[in-house]
Design a protein around this motif. Sequence first.
Motif, PDB file in Angstrom:
ATOM      1  N   CYS A   1     -27.513  37.765  -8.187  1.00  8.39           N
ATOM      2  CA  CYS A   1     -28.486  38.630  -8.555  1.00  8.39           C
ATOM      3  C   CYS A   1     -28.018  39.626  -9.491  1.00  8.39           C
ATOM      4  O   CYS A   1     -26.864  39.940  -9.380  1.00  8.39           O
ATOM      5  CB  CYS A   1     -28.900  39.315  -7.183  1.00  8.39           C
ATOM      6  SG  CYS A   1     -30.136  40.806  -7.536  1.00  8.39           S
ATOM      7  N   GLU A   2     -28.707  40.182 -10.534  1.00  2.68           N
ATOM      8  CA  GLU A   2     -28.121  41.213 -11.553  1.00  2.68           C
ATOM      9  C   GLU A   2     -27.937  42.331 -10.524  1.00  2.68           C
ATOM     10  O   GLU A   2     -27.412  43.404 -11.283  1.00  2.68           O
ATOM     11  CB  GLU A   2     -29.395  41.241 -12.491  1.00  2.68           C
ATOM     12  CG  GLU A   2     -29.616  40.269 -13.386  1.00  2.68           C
ATOM     13  CD  GLU A   2     -30.896  40.573 -14.516  1.00  2.68           C
ATOM     14  OE1 GLU A   2     -31.546  41.527 -14.081  1.00  2.68           O
ATOM     15  OE2 GLU A   2     -31.094  39.761 -15.067  1.00  2.68           O
ATOM     16  N   GLY A   3     -28.780  42.517  -9.669  1.00  3.09           N
ATOM     17  CA  GLY A   3     -28.606  44.056  -8.673  1.00  3.09           C
ATOM     18  C   GLY A   3     -27.212  43.978  -7.990  1.00  3.09           C
ATOM     19  O   GLY A   3     -26.581  44.992  -7.370  1.00  3.09           O
ATOM     20  N   SER A   4     -26.299  42.875  -8.015  1.00  2.00           N
ATOM     21  CA  SER A   4     -25.021  42.620  -7.395  1.00  2.00           C
ATOM     22  C   SER A   4     -24.045  42.540  -8.482  1.00  2.00           C
ATOM     23  O   SER A   4     -22.932  42.203  -8.100  1.00  2.00           O
ATOM     24  CB  SER A   4     -24.993  41.491  -6.407  1.00  2.00           C
ATOM     25  OG  SER A   4     -25.174  40.281  -6.822  1.00  2.00           O
ATOM     26  N   GLY A   5     -24.299  42.524  -9.763  1.00  2.00           N
ATOM     27  CA  GLY A   5     -23.462  42.631 -10.792  1.00  2.00           C
ATOM     28  C   GLY A   5     -23.558  41.275 -11.618  1.00  2.00           C
ATOM     29  O   GLY A   5     -22.846  40.933 -12.529  1.00  2.00           O
ATOM     30  N   ALA A   6     -24.285  40.353 -11.316  1.00  2.00           N
ATOM     31  CA  ALA A   6     -24.379  39.119 -12.166  1.00  2.00           C
ATOM     32  C   ALA A   6     -25.080  39.236 -13.237  1.00  2.00           C
ATOM     33  O   ALA A   6     -25.769  40.110 -13.716  1.00  2.00           O
ATOM     34  CB  ALA A   6     -25.144  37.970 -11.215  1.00  2.00           C
ATOM     35  N   GLU A   7     -24.905  38.332 -14.521  1.00  2.00           N
ATOM     36  CA  GLU A   7     -25.604  38.471 -15.575  1.00  2.00           C
ATOM     37  C   GLU A   7     -27.249  38.095 -15.662  1.00  2.00           C
ATOM     38  O   GLU A   7     -27.896  38.651 -16.141  1.00  2.00           O
ATOM     39  CB  GLU A   7     -25.001  37.342 -16.584  1.00  2.00           C
ATOM     40  CG  GLU A   7     -23.294  37.941 -17.044  1.00  2.00           C
ATOM     41  CD  GLU A   7     -22.861  37.020 -18.040  1.00  2.00           C
ATOM     42  OE1 GLU A   7     -23.577  36.107 -18.474  1.00  2.00           O
ATOM     43  OE2 GLU A   7     -21.779  37.238 -18.479  1.00  2.00           O
ATOM     44  N   ARG A   8     -27.458  37.179 -14.685  1.00  2.00           N
ATOM     45  CA  ARG A   8     -28.712  36.987 -14.289  1.00  2.00           C
ATOM     46  C   ARG A   8     -29.218  36.517 -12.872  1.00  2.00           C
ATOM     47  O   ARG A   8     -27.956  36.428 -12.177  1.00  2.00           O
ATOM     48  CB  ARG A   8     -29.116  35.803 -15.273  1.00  2.00           C
ATOM     49  CG  ARG A   8     -28.349  34.385 -15.062  1.00  2.00           C
ATOM     50  CD  ARG A   8     -28.573  33.248 -15.990  1.00  2.00           C
ATOM     51  NE  ARG A   8     -27.636  32.270 -15.660  1.00  2.00           N
ATOM     52  CZ  ARG A   8     -27.436  31.085 -16.216  1.00  2.00           C
ATOM     53  NH1 ARG A   8     -28.237  31.042 -17.845  1.00  2.00           N
ATOM     54  NH2 ARG A   8     -26.656  30.017 -15.957  1.00  2.00           N
ATOM     55  N   CYS A   9     -30.341  36.349 -12.681  1.00  2.00           N
ATOM     56  CA  CYS A   9     -30.592  35.900 -11.276  1.00  2.00           C
ATOM     57  C   CYS A   9     -30.914  34.438 -11.120  1.00  2.00           C
ATOM     58  O   CYS A   9     -31.692  33.629 -11.945  1.00  2.00           O
ATOM     59  CB  CYS A   9     -31.884  36.744 -10.538  1.00  2.00           C
ATOM     60  SG  CYS A   9     -31.675  38.445 -10.742  1.00  2.00           S
ATOM     61  N   SER A  10     -30.248  33.897 -10.054  1.00  2.34           N
ATOM     62  CA  SER A  10     -30.266  32.404 -10.162  1.00  2.34           C
ATOM     63  C   SER A  10     -30.868  32.189  -8.707  1.00  2.34           C
ATOM     64  O   SER A  10     -30.755  32.611  -7.982  1.00  2.34           O
ATOM     65  CB  SER A  10     -28.914  31.779 -10.005  1.00  2.34           C
ATOM     66  OG  SER A  10     -28.856  30.393  -9.522  1.00  2.34           O
ATOM     67  N   TRP A  11     -31.976  31.092  -8.573  1.00  2.00           N
ATOM     68  CA  TRP A  11     -32.732  31.097  -7.381  1.00  2.00           C
ATOM     69  C   TRP A  11     -33.047  29.444  -7.303  1.00  2.00           C
ATOM     70  O   TRP A  11     -33.016  28.729  -8.190  1.00  2.00           O
ATOM     71  CB  TRP A  11     -34.107  31.742  -7.393  1.00  2.00           C
ATOM     72  CG  TRP A  11     -34.757  31.506  -8.608  1.00  2.00           C
ATOM     73  CD1 TRP A  11     -34.841  32.316  -9.798  1.00  2.00           C
ATOM     74  CD2 TRP A  11     -35.890  30.534  -8.800  1.00  2.00           C
ATOM     75  NE1 TRP A  11     -35.770  31.831 -10.698  1.00  2.00           N
ATOM     76  CE2 TRP A  11     -36.236  30.554 -10.091  1.00  2.00           C
ATOM     77  CE3 TRP A  11     -36.471  29.465  -7.980  1.00  2.00           C
ATOM     78  CZ2 TRP A  11     -37.408  29.836 -10.734  1.00  2.00           C
ATOM     79  CZ3 TRP A  11     -37.592  28.817  -8.685  1.00  2.00           C
ATOM     80  CH2 TRP A  11     -37.657  28.805 -10.011  1.00  2.00           C
ATOM     81  N   THR A  12     -33.242  29.172  -6.087  1.00  2.00           N
ATOM     82  CA  THR A  12     -33.710  27.764  -5.702  1.00  2.00           C
ATOM     83  C   THR A  12     -35.002  27.861  -4.647  1.00  2.00           C
ATOM     84  O   THR A  12     -34.693  28.738  -3.612  1.00  2.00           O
ATOM     85  CB  THR A  12     -32.498  26.946  -4.947  1.00  2.00           C
ATOM     86  OG1 THR A  12     -31.505  27.123  -5.785  1.00  2.00           O
ATOM     87  CG2 THR A  12     -32.999  25.500  -4.366  1.00  2.00           C
ATOM     88  N   LEU A  13     -35.898  26.906  -5.119  1.00  2.27           N
ATOM     89  CA  LEU A  13     -37.046  27.067  -4.054  1.00  2.27           C
ATOM     90  C   LEU A  13     -36.944  25.680  -3.265  1.00  2.27           C
ATOM     91  O   LEU A  13     -36.881  24.573  -3.720  1.00  2.27           O
ATOM     92  CB  LEU A  13     -38.401  26.985  -4.754  1.00  2.27           C
ATOM     93  CG  LEU A  13     -39.752  27.295  -4.044  1.00  2.27           C
ATOM     94  CD1 LEU A  13     -39.731  28.455  -3.391  1.00  2.27           C
ATOM     95  CD2 LEU A  13     -40.808  27.150  -4.886  1.00  2.27           C
ATOM     96  N   MET A  14     -37.240  25.689  -1.994  1.00  3.30           N
ATOM     97  CA  MET A  14     -37.139  24.447  -1.093  1.00  3.30           C
ATOM     98  C   MET A  14     -37.734  24.513   0.276  1.00  3.30           C
ATOM     99  O   MET A  14     -38.468  25.568   0.554  1.00  3.30           O
ATOM    100  CB  MET A  14     -35.563  24.483  -0.380  1.00  3.30           C
ATOM    101  CG  MET A  14     -34.887  25.464   0.505  1.00  3.30           C
ATOM    102  SD  MET A  14     -33.474  25.265   0.852  1.00  3.30           S
ATOM    103  CE  MET A  14     -32.515  25.314  -0.689  1.00  3.30           C
TER     104      MET A  14
END
Length: 712
Positions: A166-179
């Motif tokens: 998450c960008e909110g925790s310092g990452a460059e982008r938000c990564s997600w998975t839908l399952m």
Amino acid sequence: MRADELDFFSLVELRPNEGAIEFCGRRAILLHTDAMGALRKELVETLGAEAAKVVLTRYGFSCGHEDAGLLAAYMHPDTIEQFVRGGPRTHMFAGIAEVETRSVEIDCERRRYRMGGFWRRSYEAEQHLRLFGRSHEAVCWTLAGYASGFASFVFQTDMICIEHECEGSGAERCSWTLMNADDCTPELAELRKYFQPLNIKDQIDGLETKVFERTRELEASEQRYRNLIEDLPEIVFALHLSGRLVQLNKAGRTRLGIDEAELPSLRLKDLVLPEYRAQASSFLKHSAQQRSVARLDVVMSDSAGNPFPVQLQVEPVIKGDKIVGYSGLALDVTAQHERERKLTEYAARLENREQQIQDIINDAVYILDLDGRLSFVNTRMADLLGVPADRAIGRRCGEFMLHSSALRLERDFRRRLAGGPGLPFEIAIEAPCGTNCLLEVSTAVLLTNGKAEGVIGVARDITARREMERQLAQANRLSSLGQFASGIAHEINNPLGLVSGFAEELQSLMEAIPNAAQIPDLEIIRDGLTTIQEQAQRCKAITDNLLLFSRRQSPPIEPVDVALYVQERFASYREVGLTRGLEITFDIEDRLPPVRTNPTLLDQVIQNLVKNARDAMNGAGPLRVELRSADDAVELGVLDEGAGLPAGVIDHVFDPFFTTKPPGRGTGLGLSICYGIMSELHGRITCGNRQEGGAWFRISLPYDEAGIEGAD
């Protein structure tokens, strides 16, 4: 229709004049992201982070589920994959985030679905960073809820979107998975609670219950606090911001004689004696400025009117960022002041006692700190340095003593601190009286709790000891030389008597020769015989002096008024011409005590000193004679204005046969005989050079104790 063929303007209809916006045929509104951020902040601060996450996730889920239902009628997707890909498109149309779909896996037979991708520029991460700063977990709660709701509608089964980065925790982008929700591993199973309905009423009721219970606890705690304050033996008070008394505990009211009804009319300054009121007022202002505990020593008056010292301790009471009052203590410090007074007196007595012990010690004591500077000197050391003790502190030894001695102390100081052994060593120091003192120094490292704090040294004046050793060596040397001289004198006198006798007999024979006066050669022989006789007599005088020097005698001792004796002897010297050419001045101290001596031997010593002084001034010049008391003795000084004693001569002037006179004008035995005489008279003789030029000789004669007692 394919997902990438969806057009924003085909889905959205703007009717600004009617105040309406439609999305897929249903009314929508525009919201600022800051407004959503304000909502998030309110939810987090009111309900807590966990409850806020449930609310916002459910909100996103509902939005996604509704948009999927509306989009189906407009899109008429060719395949289920195209339909689910329409979700990210509508997400971007709404300005939520930029969505990149990475992969889509669809297994309709097994009803298993998986989808993954990235979010960039998430409004939710942006707002969370603005309001709360960086988080330690994912914060795109509405985005994850939207994806879950949209996919759940499309696939007609429960789907969950999990945000890994998450960008909110310092990452460059938000990564997600839908399952599928059923595919979540045990560690992700707790995520399902965020998709369950939240009963806000129960949450609020629970919070109200907790607040009520907490309020009761606080009230009970406050009552216990008030009871505790009320029963404390110390004076405890509370002040309004204006300085008026709000509370004064029982001990304070009883001690100061104040009724509880009087408190609102009293200020802190009214509790202290008049001379302390101005300090008490400014004291509160100082505490408010510093916003910390402040302390002030004042004097209060008890109910009986007796003053007692207290220490005020006041601390501002701050709510929010404002001072609303003050809390404080008034501690009775009477016992503390008494203890401090006694400790101060005791410390002063100890220090005075220690200083007296140090001062009474005849040895010089000093301490050098780690910088090599004096941190302590006793009175003896200060006397040797020639300055008061307080002026020596903090200065280096080289400022007070000879350079060679200071270097010797410095070498020992460095060796001591380096852990080297310490051996006694000797230094010379110039005393204030102008004479050099020889000191034997012993040192040790000064330790406190095993840590070196400097070097302590003890310097013992060994000048007198060295002088006694020198005198003893001189006496031993003179004794050996005396024995040798006695033997030589006896051996020389026998042949010398024969030479003199034969010369005299030859002179008699020559007188009997007829007409001897007319014979020139006989006149030459007669003159030669006369010279032999003269030189034989001179040799006889030398051997007599040798015998006198070697003789160990115990002369009779008697009391002598030395002042009267010296004046009489110099009067007789003047009559016989001994002091011819000398300008004699006397400096005689009044009421000198009698001395024990032998007048004849003393006269021999004085005559020798006067002759030497006259010879040093080439037969004419001023001669000063001094008589004064000194250390249980009377000193007789003879001071001339001649050339003085050359360097290296002073240590040998009392040696036999040592003379500075030209050949034929001295035997070198006069001062040696004087030295021996003074030893027999239990006195001593010393010499040196005058600063204004010339030499001085002093003889020391012991007091006649019986004569002094009789005079008393």
